[in-house]
Scaffold this motif. Sequence first.
Motif, short mmCIF file in Angstrom:
data_model
loop_
_atom_site.label_atom_id
_atom_site.label_comp_id
_atom_site.label_asym_id
_atom_site.label_seq_id
_atom_site.Cartn_x
_atom_site.Cartn_y
_atom_site.Cartn_z
N ALA A 144 79.41 -124.09 -15.58
CA ALA A 144 78.44 -124.72 -15.01
C ALA A 144 78.82 -125.46 -14.44
CB ALA A 144 78.14 -125.56 -16.25
N THR A 145 77.93 -125.89 -13.48
CA THR A 145 79.26 -127.14 -12.39
C THR A 145 77.99 -127.70 -12.56
OG1 THR A 145 77.04 -125.99 -10.82
CG2 THR A 145 79.39 -124.79 -10.46
N THR A 146 77.21 -128.17 -13.84
CA THR A 146 76.20 -129.91 -13.63
C THR A 146 76.17 -130.36 -14.26
OG1 THR A 146 73.99 -128.76 -13.80
CG2 THR A 146 75.05 -128.82 -10.84
N VAL A 147 76.03 -131.16 -15.50
CA VAL A 147 75.95 -132.11 -16.00
C VAL A 147 74.33 -130.51 -17.01
CG1 VAL A 147 75.44 -133.56 -17.83
CG2 VAL A 147 77.07 -133.98 -15.73
N GLU A 148 73.64 -130.70 -15.62
CA GLU A 148 72.72 -129.82 -17.03
C GLU A 148 72.45 -128.17 -17.42
OE1 GLU A 148 72.88 -131.97 -14.02
OE2 GLU A 148 71.11 -133.66 -14.28
N ASP A 149 73.44 -127.47 -16.80
CA ASP A 149 73.64 -126.62 -16.54
C ASP A 149 74.72 -126.74 -17.70
OD1 ASP A 149 72.23 -125.43 -14.76
OD2 ASP A 149 74.29 -125.26 -13.82
N PHE A 150 75.49 -127.77 -18.07
CA PHE A 150 76.65 -127.40 -19.08
C PHE A 150 75.52 -127.39 -20.47
CE2 PHE A 150 79.14 -129.32 -22.30
CZ PHE A 150 80.17 -128.67 -22.54
N GLU A 151 74.58 -128.56 -20.12
CA GLU A 151 73.66 -128.87 -21.57
C GLU A 151 72.70 -127.81 -22.06
OE1 GLU A 151 71.45 -131.05 -24.82
OE2 GLU A 151 73.85 -131.45 -23.49
N ARG A 152 73.06 -126.82 -20.24
CA ARG A 152 71.36 -126.00 -21.24
C ARG A 152 72.43 -124.81 -22.16
NH1 ARG A 152 70.47 -121.30 -19.00
NH2 ARG A 152 71.97 -121.30 -16.99
N TRP A 153 73.63 -124.64 -21.84
CA TRP A 153 74.42 -123.74 -22.19
C TRP A 153 74.85 -124.15 -24.04
CZ3 TRP A 153 73.96 -118.78 -21.55
CH2 TRP A 153 74.09 -118.10 -20.24
N ASP A 154 75.22 -125.74 -23.53
CA ASP A 154 75.42 -126.29 -24.85
C ASP A 154 74.57 -125.75 -26.02
OD1 ASP A 154 76.06 -127.65 -27.53
OD2 ASP A 154 76.60 -129.47 -25.91
N GLY A 155 73.16 -126.05 -25.87
CA GLY A 155 71.63 -125.74 -26.63
C GLY A 155 71.86 -124.17 -27.03
N ALA A 156 72.05 -123.07 -25.85
CA ALA A 156 71.64 -122.06 -25.89
C ALA A 156 72.70 -121.97 -27.55
CB ALA A 156 72.60 -121.69 -24.57
N LEU A 157 74.10 -121.64 -27.53
CA LEU A 157 74.82 -121.81 -27.99
C LEU A 157 74.72 -122.27 -29.45
CD1 LEU A 157 78.92 -121.52 -27.92
CD2 LEU A 157 77.77 -122.65 -29.48
N HIS A 158 74.28 -123.20 -29.59
CA HIS A 158 73.71 -123.56 -30.76
C HIS A 158 73.11 -123.27 -31.67
CE1 HIS A 158 76.90 -127.35 -31.85
NE2 HIS A 158 76.84 -127.20 -30.99
N GLU A 159 71.72 -122.98 -30.69
CA GLU A 159 70.78 -121.84 -31.11
C GLU A 159 71.29 -120.62 -31.15
OE1 GLU A 159 66.51 -120.56 -29.78
OE2 GLU A 159 67.30 -122.39 -28.53
N ALA A 160 72.11 -120.31 -30.80
CA ALA A 160 72.68 -118.51 -31.03
C ALA A 160 73.06 -118.29 -32.42
CB ALA A 160 73.29 -118.10 -30.00
N ILE A 161 74.00 -119.81 -33.19
CA ILE A 161 74.26 -119.60 -34.00
C ILE A 161 73.39 -119.95 -34.88
CG2 ILE A 161 75.47 -121.05 -36.00
CD1 ILE A 161 77.46 -122.57 -33.18
N ALA A 162 72.28 -119.72 -35.16
CA ALA A 162 71.65 -120.43 -35.62
C ALA A 162 70.41 -118.70 -35.20
CB ALA A 162 69.59 -121.53 -35.58
N GLN A 163 70.53 -118.71 -34.62
CA GLN A 163 69.70 -117.07 -34.45
C GLN A 163 70.73 -116.12 -35.54
OE1 GLN A 163 67.17 -115.86 -33.39
NE2 GLN A 163 66.88 -117.19 -31.66
N ALA A 164 72.38 -115.93 -35.48
CA ALA A 164 73.36 -115.54 -36.21
C ALA A 164 72.48 -115.03 -37.56
CB ALA A 164 74.54 -115.14 -35.53
N THR A 165 72.22 -116.73 -38.15
CA THR A 165 71.58 -116.25 -39.02
C THR A 165 70.88 -115.57 -40.01
OG1 THR A 165 70.15 -118.32 -39.51
CG2 THR A 165 72.55 -118.55 -39.35
N HIS A 166 69.83 -114.63 -39.12
CA HIS A 166 68.15 -114.49 -39.19
C HIS A 166 68.11 -114.63 -39.83
CE1 HIS A 166 70.16 -110.51 -35.81
NE2 HIS A 166 71.27 -111.02 -36.70
N ASN A 167 67.88 -115.61 -40.28
CA ASN A 167 67.04 -116.74 -41.19
C ASN A 167 65.84 -116.93 -40.30
OD1 ASN A 167 65.30 -118.72 -42.53
ND2 ASN A 167 66.36 -118.16 -44.13
N GLN A 168 64.70 -116.25 -40.12
CA GLN A 168 63.79 -116.97 -39.04
C GLN A 168 63.51 -118.98 -39.72
OE1 GLN A 168 63.73 -115.99 -36.28
NE2 GLN A 168 64.38 -114.16 -36.99
N THR A 169 62.94 -119.48 -40.71
CA THR A 169 63.20 -120.43 -41.09
C THR A 169 63.63 -120.50 -40.12
OG1 THR A 169 62.08 -120.10 -43.33
CG2 THR A 169 62.55 -122.05 -42.90
#
Length: 239
Positions: A144-169
């Motif tokens: 990522a070249t900007t704070v905004e891009d880094f923040e977007r990927w940061d959020g996507a990573l944490h969401e991916a961890i939640a997705q990896a639980t395969h618990n929709q709640t």
Amino acid sequence: MSSEARDREPSGPVDGPPRGDAESLRKLLGQEIGSSRWRIGDKLPTERELGETYGVARNTVRRALQVLEQEKLIIRHVGRGTFKAGDASSVTSAFLPSADSLSPAGVVECRLIFEPELAHLAVARATQVDLDRLAQCLRGGETATTVEDFERWDGALHEAIAQATHNQTIVAMAQALAVVRTRGEWGQLKARSMTVEHRRALHAQHANIVASLIDRDRDAARTQLREHILYVRKYMFGE
């Protein structure tokens, strides 16, 4: 095809957008994704199939999908396809009073309680697709070249961890908490506090978390998630 799958098929011909109109296609696909046609986690048709269905060129489909991914309505896995994600705006009201009532400090405090405990399920249930998505998010943050891009990927990573639980709640709760990232107050705090040193530290922490999840080391992943969020709280709020 099962009766359940047939129920999710469109009942008739689809009125496609004007040829070459990626914005119209984005709106139309957004409506389809928000409907019951696909469930969270379902694989969407390929770019070629979507182009044929809606009568548009493949590059038009690609542009529309890029925006839908930025809006976190879909998740795209290179070589595997496009999948329906949860809609954070639709789940917020189910778990939280309103996005406007959320304070960044309160959300980080909640994440400190919530996220480390996801490690057990993520380690137990993560598929190779989930692990590839985590690695993709890690690479995105690194380049990522900007704070905004880094923040977007940061959020996507944490969401991916939640997705990896395969618990929709869990996924819905994580997405609801992530709504705070779309608010100006969060962005201003990040912009003021995000130094080069903080960004390097955050990326190193992300790398350790992903490595522990890949190694199926739930205790290490749990500890690293907790230490990571404590670090975020300290540099953003001085706590």
